[in-house]
Scaffold this active site. Structure first.
Site, short mmCIF file in Angstrom:
data_model
loop_
_atom_site.label_atom_id
_atom_site.label_comp_id
_atom_site.label_asym_id
_atom_site.label_seq_id
_atom_site.Cartn_x
_atom_site.Cartn_y
_atom_site.Cartn_z
CE LYS A 22 33.81 -2.76 -3.25
NZ LYS A 22 33.71 -3.78 -2.18
CG ASN A 23 35.61 -6.58 -4.26
OD1 ASN A 23 35.43 -5.72 -3.40
ND2 ASN A 23 34.62 -7.24 -4.84
CB CYS A 125 26.05 -5.41 0.68
SG CYS A 125 26.76 -4.14 -0.34
NE ARG A 130 28.34 -10.79 1.71
CZ ARG A 130 28.77 -9.74 1.03
NH1 ARG A 130 28.09 -8.64 1.02
NH2 ARG A 130 29.89 -9.79 0.37
CG ASP A 316 30.03 -7.96 -6.71
OD1 ASP A 316 29.11 -8.30 -5.94
OD2 ASP A 316 31.22 -7.86 -6.33
NE ARG A 408 30.33 -0.61 1.17
CZ ARG A 408 29.92 -1.87 1.07
NH1 ARG A 408 28.65 -2.16 1.06
NH2 ARG A 408 30.77 -2.86 1.01
C1 UD1 Z 1 33.42 -10.97 -2.25
C2 UD1 Z 1 33.34 -9.58 -2.81
C3 UD1 Z 1 31.90 -9.23 -3.17
C4 UD1 Z 1 31.32 -10.29 -4.09
C5 UD1 Z 1 31.53 -11.69 -3.53
C6 UD1 Z 1 31.14 -12.79 -4.51
C7 UD1 Z 1 35.15 -8.49 -1.63
C8 UD1 Z 1 35.58 -7.49 -0.62
N1 UD1 Z 1 33.84 -8.65 -1.80
O1 UD1 Z 1 32.64 -10.98 -1.06
O2 UD1 Z 1 31.90 -7.96 -3.81
O3 UD1 Z 1 29.94 -10.07 -4.25
O4 UD1 Z 1 32.91 -11.89 -3.20
O5 UD1 Z 1 31.83 -12.65 -5.69
O6 UD1 Z 1 35.99 -9.09 -2.27
N2 UD1 Z 1 30.11 -17.96 2.49
C9 UD1 Z 1 29.90 -18.85 3.52
N3 UD1 Z 1 30.85 -18.94 4.50
C10 UD1 Z 1 31.97 -18.18 4.50
C11 UD1 Z 1 32.17 -17.29 3.44
C12 UD1 Z 1 31.22 -17.18 2.45
O7 UD1 Z 1 28.91 -19.56 3.57
O8 UD1 Z 1 32.80 -18.32 5.41
C13 UD1 Z 1 29.10 -17.84 1.42
C14 UD1 Z 1 28.47 -16.48 1.31
O9 UD1 Z 1 27.40 -16.34 2.20
C15 UD1 Z 1 28.07 -16.43 -0.13
C16 UD1 Z 1 29.18 -17.22 -0.83
O10 UD1 Z 1 29.79 -17.99 0.18
O11 UD1 Z 1 26.85 -17.10 -0.31
C17 UD1 Z 1 30.23 -16.39 -1.51
O12 UD1 Z 1 30.68 -15.39 -0.65
P1 UD1 Z 1 32.16 -14.82 -0.66
O13 UD1 Z 1 32.88 -15.24 -1.89
O14 UD1 Z 1 32.80 -15.13 0.64
O15 UD1 Z 1 31.90 -13.29 -0.71
P2 UD1 Z 1 32.79 -12.18 -0.04
O16 UD1 Z 1 34.20 -12.66 -0.01
O17 UD1 Z 1 32.17 -11.72 1.20
#
Ligand code: UD1
Length: 433
Positions: A22-23, A125, A130, A316, A408
């Site tokens: 999915k990701n 979620c 986030r 995850d 999802r």
């Molecule tokens: C992706 C995955 C999700 C997985 C996560 C971590 C997808 C669609 N989803 O989510 O399933 O759980 O990676 O492996 O690929 N953060 C910030 N600022 C930002 C972006 C992120 O502070 O601009 C923080 C987040 O709050 C979190 C950490 O960075 O604490 C990692 O998040 P991130 O890798 O961005 O997760 P997603 O890409 O949303």
């Protein structure tokens, strides 16, 4: 709102194949915005997040059709994406983004291609705040004007220009958004402290097949030499390591024997190493990854685990690992370092007999505790998977409500579990007791 009714316990046994990740599929769909040429994606998972993304793309002028590949094992879905409208809007409205955080992935490509994008701040979620500040800082470094107002982010740039940008922390979709955007920027972009998840590398492979010039994806530093335009491509999505890992954890947890076919052991290494440490038998062969437990090795032992960005243990799989630890002997400490507020499954597991004590970002599981069936509530995608596994391992009937979270990201989970011998039924809300 469907629910699962599970009658346990069952030792999961047999063969299972993961759907496409999915990701990896979500950013691959977003890549369709970068070209006028058709994109064909094999092994596209049939999950709700993908349907949501297809609706969003449809709104943005990219039509998609699904067909079934006869040649592919398991009758995988093939998605055909093609531009249908030249004057479509360049906005992602709240209604289309609220249930799925990955909607933010259209920001980079829309901006790079059309010089403008307006995207609702994402939902997804309920596992923490986030933010998307890193996405926005990165796009600003490429020359975009970025504004936030009324729950939307609005970005403009006549043409993005290559730059050096260092993420404050590795973010998966943030890295992907920047790769998508930088592919069409003028000049060279160097991204540092990138997410190293296999899904990032898969996106880079797709973009390169479309004509992008990306090197280093999957590592900490990625170099993107911008090109003027991108073409069509045919690409096969990597297997879903989280879905596959969920079934392997299920095998270990139920004293079962499962062969995960057509999977990448390298991508699953953080889990496989941990399973071996706690006493499950792990064997990797050309046929797949086989996990067995409850045999000669004796009972499972508790093992501490910290989640971390790849190649650390994936957040995850944290919830599923916690379910597993309720069946292991001893005390295990699980630390969640990626997201805050990601232990919502703990109280539900406790209702099934687990002894889990949460203290801030860490949880201690005292095992083994016999699990007994109960009515439980899924709160997010991976928490749902944890409760379903617990239901398979538990004595008696477990009813997992709010299965829409599960849908999802897991394609036909009840069917795959049934294939492994579990007694799981999907019951529509109207028929539930
Ligand atoms: C992706 C995955 C999700 C997985 C996560 C971590 C997808 C669609 N989803 O989510 O399933 O759980 O990676 O492996 O690929 N953060 C910030 N600022 C930002 C972006 C992120 O502070 O601009 C923080 C987040 O709050 C979190 C950490 O960075 O604490 C990692 O998040 P991130 O890798 O961005 O997760 P997603 O890409 O949303």
């Amino acid at each position: 709102m469907d629910r699962f009714v599970i009658t346990g316990p069952t030792a999961l046994a047999g063969r299972v194949r993961a759907s496409g990740a999915k990701n990896a599929a979500l950013p691959a769909l977003a890549a369709a915005l970068l070209t006028d040429q058709p994109l064909t994606l094999h092994r596209a998972p049939r999950v709700r997040d993908l349907r949501t993304m297809r609706r969003l793309l449809d709104h943005l002028g990219i039509g998609s059709e699904e067909s079934r590949a006869d040649t592919d094992a398991g009758g995988d879905a093939v998605l055909h994406l093609r531009r249908t409208g030249q004057s479509s809007p360049h906005d992602a409205p709240y209604d289309l983004v609220k249930t799925m955080r990955a909607g933010v992935l259209v920001l980079g490509p829309l901006l790079a291609r059309h010089g403008y994008a307006r995207v609702s701040l994402p939902g997804g979620c309920a596992i923490g705040v986030r933010p998307i500040d890193q996405h926005l800082k990165g796009l600003a470094a490429l020359g975009a004007d970025v504004r936030l107002a009324h729950g939307y982010v609005e970005t403009r740039a006549e043409r993005l220009r290559g730059a050096r940008f260092r993420f404050d922390l590795p973010t998966v979709t943030g890295t992907e958004n920047l790769l998508l955007a930088a592919s069409l920027a003028r000049g060279t972009t160097v991204l540092e402290n990138c997410a190293r998840e296999p899904e990032v590398a898969d996106l880079a492979r797709l973009l390169n097949a479309m004509g992008a010039r990306i090197s280093g994806a999957g590592g900490e530093a990625i170099v993107v030499e911008g090109v003027d335009e991108l073409g069509g491509a045919t690409h096969t999505i990597i297997p879903d390591r989280i879905e596959g890992g969920t079934y392997l954890i299920g095998a270990a947890m139920t004293g079962g024997d499962v062969l995960l076919e057509d999977a990448s052991a390298a991508d699953l290494a953080p889990l496989l190493d941990k399973l071996a440490v706690i006493g499950a038998e792990v064997a990797v062969s050309p046929a797949g990854i086989r996990v067995r437990a409850g045999t000669a090795g004796g009972p499972l032992r508790a093992g501490d685990m910290d989640t971390a960005p790849h190649p650390g243990f994936p957040t995850d799989l944290q919830a599923q690992y916690m379910a597993l630890m309720t069946c292991a002997e001893g005390i295990s400490t699980i630390r969640e370092t990626v997201f805050e507020n990601r232990f919502q499954h703990a109280p539900e597991l406790a209702r099934m007999g687990a002894d889990v004590r949460v203290d801030g970002g860490s949880a201690r599981v005292h095992g083994p505790t016999p699990l007994t069936g109960a009515a439980v509530m899924a709160t997010d995608l991976r928490a749902s998977a944890c409760l379903v596994l617990a239901g398979v391992a538990a004595q008696g009937e477990t009813v997992v409500a709010r299965i829409y979270h599960l849908d999802r990201g897991y394609e036909g989970m009840e069917l795959k579990l049934q294939g492994l011998g579990a007694r799981v039924a999907r019951v529509p809300e109207s028929e539930a007791r």
